[in-house]
Design a protein around this motif. Structure first.
Motif, PDB file in Angstrom:
ATOM      1  N   LEU A   1       0.316  -1.195  -0.083  1.00 28.79           N
ATOM      2  CA  LEU A   1      -0.086   0.068   0.057  1.00 28.79           C
ATOM      3  C   LEU A   1       1.164   1.224   0.120  1.00 28.79           C
ATOM      4  O   LEU A   1       0.749   2.267  -0.963  1.00 28.79           O
ATOM      5  N   ALA A   2       2.025   1.455   0.546  1.00 27.30           N
ATOM      6  CA  ALA A   2       2.772   2.478   0.252  1.00 27.30           C
ATOM      7  C   ALA A   2       3.485   2.659  -0.301  1.00 27.30           C
ATOM      8  O   ALA A   2       3.553   3.757  -1.267  1.00 27.30           O
ATOM      9  N   GLU A   3       3.606   1.966  -1.196  1.00 26.78           N
ATOM     10  CA  GLU A   3       4.170   1.944  -2.476  1.00 26.78           C
ATOM     11  C   GLU A   3       3.445   2.396  -3.448  1.00 26.78           C
ATOM     12  O   GLU A   3       3.406   3.540  -4.423  1.00 26.78           O
ATOM     13  N   TRP A   4       2.111   2.037  -3.455  1.00 25.70           N
ATOM     14  CA  TRP A   4       1.298   2.656  -3.784  1.00 25.70           C
ATOM     15  C   TRP A   4       0.929   3.445  -4.177  1.00 25.70           C
ATOM     16  O   TRP A   4       0.363   4.472  -4.751  1.00 25.70           O
ATOM     17  N   LEU A   5       0.733   4.269  -3.129  1.00 27.15           N
ATOM     18  CA  LEU A   5       0.749   5.909  -2.393  1.00 27.15           C
ATOM     19  C   LEU A   5       2.023   5.936  -2.926  1.00 27.15           C
ATOM     20  O   LEU A   5       1.379   7.742  -3.021  1.00 27.15           O
ATOM     21  N   GLU A   6       2.962   6.094  -2.703  1.00 24.92           N
ATOM     22  CA  GLU A   6       3.969   7.094  -3.226  1.00 24.92           C
ATOM     23  C   GLU A   6       3.464   6.922  -4.748  1.00 24.92           C
ATOM     24  O   GLU A   6       3.775   8.190  -4.938  1.00 24.92           O
ATOM     25  N   ALA A   7       3.083   6.188  -5.173  1.00 22.36           N
ATOM     26  CA  ALA A   7       2.388   6.326  -6.692  1.00 22.36           C
ATOM     27  C   ALA A   7       1.823   7.104  -7.272  1.00 22.36           C
ATOM     28  O   ALA A   7       0.975   7.472  -7.923  1.00 22.36           O
ATOM     29  N   GLY A   8       0.569   7.399  -5.805  1.00 20.99           N
ATOM     30  CA  GLY A   8      -0.122   7.662  -5.617  1.00 20.99           C
ATOM     31  C   GLY A   8      -1.223   6.822  -7.006  1.00 20.99           C
ATOM     32  O   GLY A   8      -2.338   8.135  -7.460  1.00 20.99           O
TER      33      GLY A   8
END
Lengths: 460, 208
Positions: free
Chosen positions: B72-79
């Motif tokens: 989720l953190a990864e996806w959040l960083e990518a927006g």
């Protein structure tokens, strides 16, 4: 208490007391409904009152409509398209799972994803990396005489002799030979630990051979006709035969026969256990595919029955990353590659290939499936075709054997990178088509798979 | 007396993603504890957000949630993450009983240009604390989960996201005729997270 009920108790309201118990909240005082005809649409009211509601027949929506609806449903409130994903990572259980294979798997999944920019481009081979001569390979659709075991040894039946070819050192040796008259092996399958091989014969014999010592371990009884397909599930060996029966043997017990199920209308051409070992798929010459639950097989109660194929179903393959998904391929009159959801019992997609499908292999490293074809009238007879999943779009160029001879059997290496196809041109060809493996993304790939025979099941 | 102006801290996209995914991890643990999905003995107390939070000790669940929050953190960083849903289902029938919906609004300017925002860390902690309290108090109105339950986590992402093997396509697992309760939201100025719980209508106490 809302406004309306308050109004009921107002003293200056001249309604009779029976209004207090009326089911409808009247907005105005009075006990008669005096309609205002000028405001009504009498014609509409009349039709609504008198028209019987029609029973909706089965709506025939064509594909265009379906696609449009799907697109619409996939957009959220602001019109942005989204995907819905559910996390199926490491198994979550309240029991202590101390199995080494789970630890290994978890540490594999913790490897961070590669950046999209660094994705390596795959090359699809046009020619096989190697071809082996396979003289006397029987040109028979109804046998399954090739299997590549976990110990990296390929077993292949040529004529009436079963050869095992060690892929590591590239040496072949004879495992066994059927010397009885008019008899020859019609199916082979390696056990999950790669040590024992099950051989089914044309004469209905089913034998277990130890691969290291080349000795006969057991003779299993039960069938009355040729044993065309066998599949292992731990210590259970399932065999399908021309006598239409599917037999489950427990190879450890003295009386090995666990249950015999005769439900197919024709020869059983393919049996495959799912990766979790809970479900068995069986395809028959009666064009049907049955899905069985392991605990209910003896009562002839199948979980699902798929009748959409129009020809014998020999090719069956369970999806390695979604244990409910099954792929099945039909014979020459059908040529359809169908993907099923065995949980709901529905067909997810159908792809018409126009040629009989004799083998299906899922790519464990990328979301793809490979189909091997025999004769056909469509555009892909006698080829290997790679399809992307779930879009079922063709990828790469078709791969062929010499002189466009038909493909009979498909198998893949234990590391999931190479596929071997056996063709009617009496050769075995190896194709390095499934790689390169993506780090941390492959399903079920660890070196431990070669050593241990444990199946990690998704447990909650 | 010292001046009361709250000092603002600089929040980067990565920091905000970390805050949100960490919040999700703690919220998921709190929900699992409060709704009784896993037995209470399996949880240990930690101090977080100025409260005593409960985290599961079960290895399987721990790893599951940590893998999940990492993704989720990864996806959040990518927006690319739009929503995260924690679904609680009956173990026996697979019926969806509760749906905890966390919708995420990402400031696209930050994702594209990489600017950072300012907001007091304490303020964000306070907002999250309020939500955690609300989750804990939700047991007063959520229907009792009598039977053993299991949970699943769904993610609503943009269509162009690369899906790792550990995530598969799914249906939304909606509840028919749900009751919905909206909880507080918190905002890091880069990601705004709304929390909503929908649960199956408890028909027994129907008052006409």
């Amino acid at each position: 208490m809302d406004e309306n009920s308050l109004r009921r108790f107002q003293p200056d309201w001249y309604s009779p007391t029976r209004l207090l118990s009326s089911p409808v909240d009247y907005d105005f005082p009075g006990d008669r409904f005096i309609p205002n005809r000028s405001l009504m649409d009498l014609d509409q009211a009349h039709t609504l009152l008198t028209n019987r509601t029609k029973k909706l027949g089965k709506p025939k929506f064509n594909n265009e409509y379906r696609k449009k609806m799907e697109e619409n449903l996939k957009l959220d409130v602001e019109g942005r398209p989204f995907r819905m994903l559910v996390f199926r990572g490491s198994p979550k259980s309240s029991r202590q799972s101390t199995r080494l294979i789970d630890e290994m798997r978890r540490s594999d999944e913790e490897i961070p994803l590669q950046n999209n920019d660094n994705r390596r481009y795959r090359k699809f081979p046009l020619k096989a990396t190697r071809a082996l001569d396979a003289p006397l390979l029987s040109d028979d659709y109804y046998s399954n005489i090739m299997d590549w075991g976990k110990s990296n040894i390929l077993a292949i039946v040529l004529g009436s002799i079963l050869y095992i070819w060690n892929a590591q050192v590239q040496k072949a040796q004879i495992l066994m030979e059927v010397k009885r008259e008019h008899d020859y092996p019609t199916s082979v399958a390696w056990s999950d630990d790669g040590k024992t091989i099950a051989v089914g014969c044309n004469s209905s014999k089913l034998q277990l051979w130890d691969a290291q010592t080349s000795k006969l371990v057991r003779d299993l009884q039960g069938h009355q006709s040729r044993v065309g397909c066998v599949a292992w599930n731990g210590h259970i060996l399932t065999s399908g035969s021309k006598d239409r029966a599917i037999i489950n043997h427990d190879v450890r017990a003295r009386n090995s026969l666990v249950c015999l199920t005769r439900v197919h209308g024709g020869e059983v051409c393919g049996v495959k256990w799912s990766s979790t070992g809970n479900a068995l798929a069986s395809g028959g010459n009666d064009n049907l595919v049955y899905i069985w639950d392991i605990s209910k097989m003896s009562s002839r109660h199948y979980m699902h029955r798929f009748s959409e194929h129009h020809a014998a179903v020999k090719a069956l393959a369970w999806c390695p990353y979604n244990s409910d998904v099954l792929a099945s391929g039909g014979g020459i009159d059908d040529g359809c590659l169908k993907i099923w959801n065995t949980q709901k019992g529905t067909c997810i997609s159908t792809t018409e290939t126009g040629a009989q499908i004799c083998g299906l292999q899922w790519n464990r490293h990328h979301k793809e499936i490979l189909s091997g074809h025999g004769f056909g009238t469509g555009e892909s007879p006698c080829q290997l075709c790679l399809w992307s999943y779930p879009s079922m779009a063709r990828i790469g160029e078709p791969m062929r054997h010499a002189s466009s001879s038909r493909i009979l059997h498909l198998s893949q290496s234990p590391d999931g990178l190479t596929v071997v196809s056996a063709g009617a041109d009496e050769t075995l060809r190896f194709w390095e088509i499934f790689g390169p493996p993506q780090d941390g993304c492959s399903a079920n790939i660890t070196d431990l798979d070669n050593l241990l025979s444990l199946k990690a099941s998704a447990v909650r | 007396m010292a001046s009361r102006t709250a000092s603002k801290d600089i929040i980067t996209l990565r920091g905000s993603a970390a805050i949100v995914s960490e919040y999700f991890g703690y919220a998921a643990n709190s929900i699992l504890y409060n709704r009784g999905v896993y037995p209470e003995e399996n949880f240990k107390k930690v101090k977080k957000y100025g409260l005593t939070m409960l985290l599961t000790e079960d290895e399987g669940v721990k790893t599951f949630i940590s893998n999940l929050t990492a993704q989720l953190a990864e996806w959040l960083e990518a927006g690319k993450l739009q929503r995260v849903v924690l679904v609680i289902m009956s173990k026996a029938s697979g019926e969806v009983l509760e749906r905890w919906n966390f919708s995420i609004e990402t400031d696209s300017e930050v994702v594209e240009k990489g600017v950072s925002r300012e907001k007091s860390d304490k303020e964000i902690m306070r907002e999250i604390q309020a939500i955690m309290r609300q989750i804990a108090s939700s047991i007063t109105y959520l229907p009792c989960l009598e039977e053993p339950c299991v949970f699943d986590v769904l993610a609503y992402t943009n269509t162009d996201v690369a899906v790792p093997f550990t995530w598969i396509e799914s249906d939304p697992k909606l509840i028919a005729n749900p009751q919905m309760v909206k909880l507080h939201s918190f905002d890091t100025k880069i990601h705004k997270v709304d929390t909503l719980v929908s649960y199956k209508n408890d028909d027994e106490w129907d008052e006409s």
